[in-house]
Design an enzyme around this catalytic site. Structure first.
Site, short mmCIF file in Angstrom:
data_model
loop_
_atom_site.label_atom_id
_atom_site.label_comp_id
_atom_site.label_asym_id
_atom_site.label_seq_id
_atom_site.Cartn_x
_atom_site.Cartn_y
_atom_site.Cartn_z
N GLY A 247 0.83 -1.21 0.00
CA GLY A 247 0.00 0.00 0.00
C GLY A 247 0.86 1.25 0.00
O GLY A 247 0.66 2.15 -0.79
N GLY A 475 1.53 -6.63 4.02
CA GLY A 475 2.74 -7.34 3.62
C GLY A 475 3.84 -7.22 4.66
O GLY A 475 4.85 -7.89 4.58
N ARG A 634 11.52 -1.52 21.22
CA ARG A 634 11.39 -2.96 21.39
C ARG A 634 11.04 -3.60 20.05
O ARG A 634 10.07 -3.21 19.40
CB ARG A 634 10.28 -3.27 22.39
CG ARG A 634 10.12 -4.74 22.70
CD ARG A 634 8.80 -5.01 23.36
NE ARG A 634 8.72 -4.43 24.69
CZ ARG A 634 9.15 -5.04 25.80
NH1 ARG A 634 9.68 -6.23 25.73
NH2 ARG A 634 9.03 -4.45 26.96
N ASN A 637 9.30 -8.62 16.43
CA ASN A 637 9.67 -9.79 15.65
C ASN A 637 10.90 -9.44 14.81
O ASN A 637 10.80 -8.73 13.81
CB ASN A 637 8.50 -10.22 14.75
CG ASN A 637 8.82 -11.47 13.95
OD1 ASN A 637 9.91 -11.61 13.41
ND2 ASN A 637 7.86 -12.38 13.88
N PRO A 638 12.08 -9.91 15.24
CA PRO A 638 13.32 -9.50 14.56
C PRO A 638 13.35 -9.86 13.08
O PRO A 638 13.91 -9.10 12.28
CB PRO A 638 14.41 -10.27 15.31
CG PRO A 638 13.80 -10.64 16.62
CD PRO A 638 12.32 -10.78 16.40
N LYS A 707 8.44 1.14 18.82
CA LYS A 707 8.53 2.18 17.80
C LYS A 707 8.19 1.56 16.45
O LYS A 707 7.68 0.46 16.39
CB LYS A 707 9.93 2.80 17.81
CG LYS A 707 10.26 3.46 19.14
CD LYS A 707 11.59 4.16 19.10
CE LYS A 707 11.78 4.97 20.39
NZ LYS A 707 13.06 5.70 20.37
N GLY A 708 8.47 2.25 15.38
CA GLY A 708 8.12 1.72 14.07
C GLY A 708 9.34 1.39 13.26
O GLY A 708 10.42 1.94 13.46
N VAL A 709 9.18 0.46 12.29
CA VAL A 709 10.28 0.09 11.41
C VAL A 709 9.88 0.19 9.94
O VAL A 709 10.68 -0.09 9.06
CB VAL A 709 10.79 -1.35 11.69
CG1 VAL A 709 11.51 -1.41 13.02
CG2 VAL A 709 9.65 -2.35 11.64
N GLU A 711 9.04 2.72 7.85
CA GLU A 711 9.42 3.80 6.94
C GLU A 711 10.84 4.30 7.11
O GLU A 711 11.40 4.91 6.21
CB GLU A 711 8.42 4.96 7.11
CG GLU A 711 7.04 4.55 6.63
CD GLU A 711 5.94 5.50 7.05
OE1 GLU A 711 5.60 6.36 6.26
OE2 GLU A 711 5.41 5.35 8.17
MO1 MOS Z 1 2.28 5.31 5.07
S1 MOS Z 1 2.90 6.69 3.80
O1 MOS Z 1 2.43 5.85 6.56
O2 MOS Z 1 1.30 4.15 4.58
#
Ligand code: MOS
Length: 744
Positions: A247, A475, A634, A637-638, A707-709, A711
């Site tokens: 997406g 995905g 944290r 899932n590595p 946190k996020g991975v 972007e």
């Molecule tokens: Mo996104 S650009 O945070 O799907």
């Protein structure tokens, strides 16, 4: 913080989170058993094909509807003359994720690729052929499709309503008192999402209930939006999006052809399916706008930044606004006692841009990291030393997140693994055979937003559980990582967790975007599990027949499907507690959101190092090594996190060297709206890419430390490749993707 988690001493994060589990839906996907929206084949389904405008600006003067209608198999041809009305004007901004949609509301053409008619037929072939027979005549007007010919306009706000301009300190004074100055200009190109699964929808009205299959990153929000435009209650809509074939932001927003398909299904009282061809995705479904960025960096004799000034010129459409917040990449990464960020919008005859993986940050980071290398050179410092000298934590006013230490570790880890220490400072010093070799680096950074999510967790009589939230898996492996968190919230093994997701009758999981899905939906799931466990613990600790009786004060811990006393080693299985209480199930509920105003800046960080080989005769660039180290809180899932980071970095290779949507400036049409002409990296373009995660416990970002991975990987990478190209060739790239002819 404990309150937010509903833990009350009863549960803790157990053993599922942190495991490199493979995707729970992997087998379904690789065997083709996972259903995507265009796979839906309801009884009697009709096929819709939109006709895309072949000019960039003007009006449709004539359509040969008679020819299209006469084609065998055609059921109806929709044009502005007969399209059913929406309940709301398509210009209505009911929330910040709505951009103006083309629903055949008039005969204007606002960009090439805009839907100007839609044919519905018994077969895809008939609809396709009839759409061709519409053979439009246009009254074309002069168009503008590039940054150079676009029309400037004043704006106060950027994408998502962010302010366009920001100033800290006195720029003129800082500039006058600084001894070194560097000005850098970098352009980035228009990019289109090109998800493996092009946009599609299958719509079916069952009585007054609407069932739609369409890939969607924001299931709950989109249900509300569809309902508002259709004038029905949200409860009348079932939106299914079990699998999304990529997406990248383009499937978080609605586009007109979806609404047209739904209107046609209602009008014709039959199910209708519409699947965009690859070329039809270009225009109506959003894109990353091009930018032209100018950075001025002032420094003192030591090479310390005294002022940072970042300006962005970017494009939006003629009829709506989405402006890349590229300059904001300079807000908090480096210490800049004086800082100014500005944005200037221009209007062109293109579809409205939209969010694309690291919107703002990706182009902004690309330019910022090139500018940092130029500044390092002007200061006579190694690029890494320069970044460490100007690390944001050297200036408390920079708002550096808690994790600045983690970023220092990222630099050290990745530089060590890469072998950066031996890098010659001058360009054109290294060769591999006849190829020029160069090394470059860039810093990665991405914020940690949270949205709103809700979830249910139901413990069943046999000690297993079902957890429910509408989470979108595009995905990235959300269904696996989120189930891992849910299992820990419930204190049971993940194999005992049934994960129900992917449709709108479930509690809203929020947006799969902004790299905040795992944190947001994960918190809701964890809290729902904790809520169920708390109810279970209350039952047991108040029941004289339970070995847990009286453990209420010391508390109990949930682990492996049992509750364990904290004050001795006795325990009891969930199923026994439920059986004795005569219950078939216990249902917990939870929400996930950021509580209160953040007390710290919140970011994931990373450092990316690139090696390139450049053909001195042809200017062709190959990325031979790419190594990134990331600190992202944290890691649930590595294996999946690594995959996300690699994906982002490989996107960075594309952005640096390949991806670029080109318009024919004479017609305003795209010349490369297919995967033959729009280049994205393949395996051969990314021979060696490595993503390392650095341990980080951030107690402020959220209770789970997530946190996020999704972007961050693209940030840092583009600049690192550009800087490596300079190191190989001595040519500072002024534009991404880098064109070979600029290097020879
Ligand atoms: Mo996104 S650009 O945070 O799907």
């Amino acid at each position: 913080m404990d309150d937010m988690l509903n833990t009350q001493g009863h549960v803790r994060l157990g053993s599922s989170a942190g495991q490199p589990l493979t995707r729970r839906d992997g087998i379904l996907k690789v065997t083709g058993a996972a259903p995507y929206a265009a796979d839906a084949r309801p009884e009697g389904v009709l096929h819709a094909v939109t006709l895309a405008a072949g000019i960039a600006r003007g009006r449709v003067a004539r359509l040969n509807t008679a020819a299209a209608e006469a084609h065998p198999g055609v059921v109806k041809v929709y044009t502005p003359a007969n399209v059913p009305a929406l309940a709301l004007s398509p210009d209505e901004k009911i929330h910040p994720f709505v951009w103006r949609m083309e629903v055949l509301q008039d005969d204007r053409v606002r960009y090439a690729g805009q839907p100007i008619a839609m044919v519905v037929a018994e077969t895809l072939e008939a609809a396709t052929e009839a759409a061709r027979l519409l053979a439009p005549d246009y009254e074309a007007e002069p168009h503008r499709v590039t940054l150079d010919d676009a029309e400037p306009f004043d704006t106060e706000t950027l994408a998502f309503g962010r302010p366009a301009n920001m100033t800290k300190g006195d720029l003129a004074t800082a500039r006058a008192t600084s001894s070194r100055h560097v000005t850098t200009q970098v352009e980035t190109s228009a990019q289109y999402h090109n998800a493996m699964e092009p946009h599609a929808i299958t719509a079916q009205w069952v009585g007054d209930r609407l069932e739609i299959d369409t890939p969607n990153q924001a299931i709950g929000l989109s249900k509300q939006t569809f309902a508002a435009f259709l004038g029905i209650a949200p409860e009348q809509i079932l939106l299914r999006s079990p699998f999304i074939g990529g997406g990248f932001g383009s499937k978080a927003i609605l586009y007109g052809a979806q609404l047209l398909t739904i209107l046609a299904a209602r009008d014709l009282d039959r199910p209708v399916k519409m699947a965009l061809r690859r070329d039809q995705v270009y225009g109506p479904t959003g894109h990353r706008a091009p930018t032209r960025q100018t950075l001025r960096i002032d420094m003192d004799d030591m090479g310390r930044i005294t002022a940072l000034d970042h300006d962005t010129i970017t494009l939006t459409s003629s009829f709506d606004e989405f402006l890349e917040s590229a300059s904001n990449a300079s807000h908090s990464l480096y210490a800049a006692p004086v800082l100014r960020t500005t944005h200037h919008g221009r209007r062109a005859d293109v579809g409205t841009p939209g969010p694309m993986r690291a919107p703002g940050e990706a182009p902004g980071s690309a330019a910022l990291e090139i500018a940092m290398d130029e500044a390092a050179r002007a200061a006579g410092l190694d690029p890494l030393d320069f970044r460490l000298l100007n690390h944001a934590d050297t200036d408390p006013s920079s708002g550096m997140s808690f994790s600045s230490k983690a970023l220092r570790e990222c630099y050290a880890e990745a530089a060590g693994r890469f072998g950066w220490a031996g890098r010659p400072q001058e360009p054109r010093q290294m060769r591999e055979g006849r190829l020029l070799k160069g090394w470059g680096m860039g810093t990665a950074q991405f914020p940690c937003p949270m949205f709103q999510a809700a979830a249910h967790a139901t413990l069943r009589a046999d000690g297993s559980a079902v957890v429910e939230t509408s989470a979108a898996d595009m995905g990235q492996g959300a269904w696996t990582a989120l189930a891992q968190i849910a299992a820990d919230g419930l204190g049971i093994d993940i194999d005992r967790v049934e994960f129900r997701s992917g449709h709108s009758d479930l509690p809203d999981a929020g947006v799969a975007g902004g790299s905040g899905h795992t944190a947001t939906a994960g918190t809701a799931l964890f809290n729902a599990g904790s809520d169920a466990v708390r109810q279970l613990a209350d039952l047991a600790t108040q029941d004289p027949a339970s070995p847990l009786f009286g453990a209420g004060n010391a508390g109990v811990t949930a682990r492996s499907g049992r509750l364990w006393r904290n004050d001795d080693d006795r325990s009891e299985a969930y199923e026994d507690i439920l059986a004795r209480a005569g219950l078939d199930l216990i249902r917990g509920e939870g929400t996930g959101a950021r509580e209160g105003e953040p007390t710290h800046a919140m970011f994931s960080h990373g450092a990316v190092f690139a090696e390139v080989l450049v053909d001195p005769d042809l200017g062709q660039v190959r990325v031979s090594r790419l190594i990134g180290a990331f600190a992202a809180g944290r890691i649930i899932n590595p294996a999946l996190a690594r995959s996300q980071l690699l994906g982002g970095m490989i996107w960075g290779i594309g952005m640096a060297l390949q991806e670029e949507a080109l318009h024919d400036i004479r017609t305003g049409r795209f010349v490369n709206n297919d995967l033959a002409g729009y280049h994205v990296p393949v395996n051969a373009d990314a021979p060696m890419v490595e993503a390392i995660t650095v341990h980080e416990d951030d107690p402020f970002v959220n209770a789970l430390g997530i946190k996020g991975v999704g972007e961050i990987g693209v940030t840092g990478t583009v600049g690192a490749i550009g800087n490596a190209v300079w190191h190989a060739t001595g040519v500072r790239p002024g534009r991404f993707p880098i064109h070979p002819e600029t290097l020879i």
